[in-house]
Design an enzyme around this catalytic site. Structure first.
Site, short mmCIF file in Angstrom:
data_model
loop_
_atom_site.label_atom_id
_atom_site.label_comp_id
_atom_site.label_asym_id
_atom_site.label_seq_id
_atom_site.Cartn_x
_atom_site.Cartn_y
_atom_site.Cartn_z
N THR A 30 0.86 -1.18 0.00
CA THR A 30 0.00 0.00 0.00
C THR A 30 0.90 1.22 0.00
O THR A 30 1.67 1.42 0.94
CB THR A 30 -0.91 0.00 1.24
OG1 THR A 30 -1.59 -1.26 1.32
CG2 THR A 30 -1.93 1.12 1.15
N LYS A 142 3.77 -8.80 4.21
CA LYS A 142 2.41 -8.33 4.04
C LYS A 142 1.69 -9.28 3.08
O LYS A 142 1.41 -8.94 1.93
CB LYS A 142 2.41 -6.89 3.52
CG LYS A 142 1.19 -6.08 3.92
CD LYS A 142 1.43 -4.60 3.64
CE LYS A 142 0.26 -3.76 4.18
NZ LYS A 142 0.50 -2.32 3.93
N GLU A 175 2.08 -4.52 17.20
CA GLU A 175 1.76 -3.44 16.28
C GLU A 175 0.38 -2.89 16.62
O GLU A 175 -0.29 -3.40 17.53
CB GLU A 175 1.76 -3.96 14.83
CG GLU A 175 0.82 -5.14 14.60
CD GLU A 175 1.09 -5.89 13.30
OE1 GLU A 175 2.10 -5.61 12.64
OE2 GLU A 175 0.28 -6.77 12.97
#
Length: 281
Positions: A30, A142, A175
């Site tokens: 992203t 990811k 996270e």
């Protein structure tokens, strides 16, 4: 309005037997677009290539891919580009095809308007009731299987809270639901290690590099809730929001030895790094 391009065509059709759809067999990036340019494009592609290699397939014709991404960025001017790569069409079973034809999906999006406000004012976190599983073979990347994040986001945020802080099954800080975490204690910055779970974001690496260039010590290591409570400052990062200070974290009743809420003052260096990395909104 979202624009979608599949394998270079202005078409949002993905094959029904695509392994990304069936198994989450792929990876994505992203990326933020500013003034017609993709920020840290090479770093995003490098991380994506590493993820695909770890999964057992390779990106094909990166030159053409870069050209397409740059063309979309010029058209978009400001916003977000999501690049998704799956292993492509496969059979019914888990076994991957010997010669996969990678499926490329590029989508163009607006940036959430609230991110500018977050950079200015900071945000609040609360501990998620959903813990991340530990899987070193997938840690850091990811990949397309984001079911843990889906479960996290299904939980309604408490009033006054902007995002979830996520632990692993050993109660170590990993996270937020969408960003990497940094804590500042004295002259040292600490960020959770990504060797067992979590996503090692491109912005995380850029911040680590920038901190070192500013002669600020950085350590990637196990982070506990006690470390979090004793921190002087806390901030999060990802490629779209840049860096955002944390004002307070609601620790709830997870640990009786910790107070219910930890408060933090904004770290002055956050604005400096945002300026240096050209990430300010």
């Amino acid at each position: 309005m979202v624009s979608v391009f599949v394998n270079g065509q202005s078409d949002n059709t993905v094959q029904a037997l695509d392994r990304g759809l069936a198994y989450g067999d792929g990876a994505f990036a992203t990326m933020r677009v500013a003034q017609g340019q993709i920020l840290f494009l090479n770093e995003h592609l490098q991380r994506l290539q590493q993820a695909c290699h770890r999964l057992g397939f390779n990106i094909q014709d990166t030159t053409s891919l870069i050209n397409r991404l740059n063309l979309h960025a010029k058209t978009l001017t400001q916003g977000c580009i999501k690049l998704l790569l799956s292993r492509g069409v496969g059979g019914r079973g888990y076994t991957a095809p010997e010669s996969p034809e990678v499926c490329e999906v590029i989508s163009l999006h607006e940036l959430p308007a609230i991110y500018a406000q977050w950079q200015t004012n900071g945000i609040a976190l609360a501990l998620s009731p959903v813990a991340l599983a530990k899987q070193p073979l997938l840690a850091g990347m990811k990949h397309l299987n984001r079911l843990e994040q889906v479960l996290i986001k299904q939980q309604a945020l408490p009033q006054g809270i902007d995002d979830w802080l996520v632990l692993d099954t050993d109660d170590h800080v990993i996270e937020s639901s969408m960003a990497n975490v940094f804590i500042v204690k004295g002259n040292q910055v600490i960020t959770p290690a990504m060797s067992q779970s979590g996503v090692s974001g491109v912005m995380r690496e850029q911040i680590i590099d920038a901190l070192l260039k500013n002669n600020i010590a950085v350590m990637a290591q196990t982070v506990t809730l006690s470390d979090l409570q004793n921190a002087d400052h806390v901030f999060i990062s990802n490629s779209l929001l840049g860096m955002v200070n944390i004002n307070h974290i609601n620790l709830g009743a997870i640990n009786a030895n910790l107070s219910s809420t930890s408060h933090y003052k904004p770290w002055a260096m956050t604005h400096n790094l945002l300026t240096q990395l050209k990430l300010l909104y």
